[in-house]
Design an enzyme around this catalytic site. Structure first.
Site, PDB file in Angstrom:
ATOM      1  N   CYS A 146       0.806  -1.155   0.035  1.00  0.00           N
ATOM      2  CA  CYS A 146      -0.115  -0.004  -0.061  1.00  0.00           C
ATOM      3  C   CYS A 146       0.784   1.128  -0.001  1.00  0.00           C
ATOM      4  O   CYS A 146       1.639   1.422  -1.198  1.00  0.00           O
ATOM      5  CB  CYS A 146      -1.036  -0.004   1.159  1.00  0.00           C
ATOM      6  N   SER A 147       0.944   1.880   1.202  1.00  0.00           N
ATOM      7  CA  SER A 147       1.634   3.145   1.071  1.00  0.00           C
ATOM      8  C   SER A 147       2.092   3.612   2.494  1.00  0.00           C
ATOM      9  O   SER A 147       2.337   4.886   2.660  1.00  0.00           O
ATOM     10  CB  SER A 147       0.562   4.476   0.739  1.00  0.00           C
TER      11      SER A 147
END
Lengths: 206, 219
Positions: A109-110
């Site tokens: 994801c981030s």
């Protein structure tokens, strides 16, 4: 993901409308308060950013006891400087050397250490970086104009859990006697992700 | 889930394009998207792992072609729709038509700085000793759950070495399902790049993946 900032304008103005509509709904339903939303924006637009991390790195370069505390409990040592909070609850430092270059990614994801670096840049959340940082890091580094000697091996940290990694870049040569503040000016955001190196005094002055 | 989000080792996405002097936000709506996502998180109607799964579960073509804040907005909408906080029609019009759901918490503007500074630690007291020690060789399980997991595909069924024990943390695979936090020991596991990506990977390079104990077997 198309992150090249060449989104067509109609899609972008659609997003303005869509988000404004959603926000007014959430406010009307009382799930959020306008002033609270504004504090969130203000915090991450202006208050929390890579200058925090640069102060941590500069102190690590100049204060061996602080560096030791960072190694033992980075969350606590970073909190000494007042940097705490979301996406920085569980910090760990990774130190670059001539033999080993560390680089951080979140392939899933981030995940990113907000408390010391702020919000992640677009490229960090993009498919090219997330897909290739683990499999061909040297080529990815070349896209940041980072050219490490072959003798320097690369260790990539995939942020799969809530541990957040701060890279301590190598201290540039010719900085003996520099103050923490002068050193912090050499510490770029990318050098703390591992996709850059700290600037030389000449590069910083340029 | 083996979704589009699990990108490690995929190919042909092109070069990384760093943007010089990148602004924190590229549009005003991105600010509002961040604020709503973080702000709604405080209502306590879902946890971090549930929200990650909501984003991963978006249609693959959407996930792969939209910006990250667009992914956040649609993930947030789905979380709220699933829990009846909003309706499709309300999202379309922006006007309230159904009674609000009572949420656990609404953080005020005055409370927000402290709430952001406190964060949401996930370390928990362990229920037993860690099964592995630093230096142990371990092999990751070859799991393919349809639910949320934080063991990337490229690191499944691979053998590496434990280089650190991070403590006992909330287990996302359980927490995202609504099965509780089920805290598990968390380890940093170092893999040779060639063990993960074959002989095309550079010898001597390594990848460290944080793995919860249920992902690991003694090698």
């Amino acid at each position: 993901m198309s992150h090249d900032h060449d989104h067509d304008h109609s899609e972008w103005s659609d997003m303005e409308l869509k988000v404004k509509t959603l926000e007014s709904l959430l406010l009307e339903k009382g799930y959020v308060e306008q002033s609270a939303l504004d504090v969130i924006v203000e915090t991450y637009e202006h208050k929390v950013g890579p200058r925090n991390g640069a102060q941590v790195v500069a102190k690590a370069w100049t204060d061996p006891e602080y560096l030791q505390r960072l190694r033992e409990d980075a969350s606590a040592a970073i909190a000494e400087l007042g940097f705490t909070g979301r996406q920085g609850e569980h910090m760990r430092i990774v130190e670059n050397t001539a033999e080993m270059h560390n680089m951080v990614v979140c392939t899933l994801c981030s995940c990113y250490p907000w408390s010391v670096l702020g919000l992640p840049p677009v490229w960090y959340k993009s498919a090219p970086y997330r897909s290739r940082a683990v499999s061909e890091p040297r080529k990815v580094l070349s896209e940041f104009d980072v050219d490490l000697p072959d003798s320097t091996k690369i260790q990539v940290w995939d942020s799969t859990a809530e541990m957040r990694y701060l890279v301590i870049p190598m201290r540039p040569e010719g900085t003996e006697g520099f103050s923490e503040e002068q050193l912090a000016d050499l510490v770029t955001r990318d050098s703390m992700i591992g996709t850059g190196l700290a600037l030389s005094p000449e590069e910083a002055a340029a | 889930m083996n979704g589009p989000h699990d990108m490690g080792g995929m190919q042909f996405y092109g070069p990384v394009k760093p943007e010089a002097n990148e602004p924190v936000f590229h549009a005003d709506w991105e600010k509002r998207a961040l604020a709503m996502t973080v702000g709604m998180g405080f209502t306590g109607q879902w946890n971090l792992d549930v929200s990650r799964f909501a984003r991963e579960s978006l249609a693959p073509d959407f996930y792969l072609t939209k910006s990250y804040y667009q992914i956040w907005v649609n993930g947030l909408q789905n979380l709220m729709l699933e829990r009846g906080l909003v309706t499709e029609n309300e999202i379309a019009t922006g006007k309230m038509e159904t009674h609000p759901v009572e949420v656990k918490r609404v953080v005020s503007g005055e409370e927000m700085p402290a709430a952001l500074a406190a964060g949401g630690p996930v370390a928990r007291d362990p229920e037993g000793p860690a099964a592995f020690s630093v230096g142990d060789r371990v092999t990751t399980t070859n799991i393919h759950p349809t639910g949320h997991t934080r063991l990337p595909r490229y690191a499944r069924g691979k053998t590496g070495e434990i280089i650190a024990i991070h403590g006992c943390h909330v287990f996302p695979d359980s927490n995202a399902r609504g099965d509780g936090e089920n805290p598990q020991w968390l380890y940093a596991v170092k893999f040779d790049a060639q063990a993960l990506f074959g002989s095309d990977a550079e010898a001597g390079n390594t990848v460290v993946v944080d793995c919860w104990e249920p992902y690991l077997e003694r090698s």
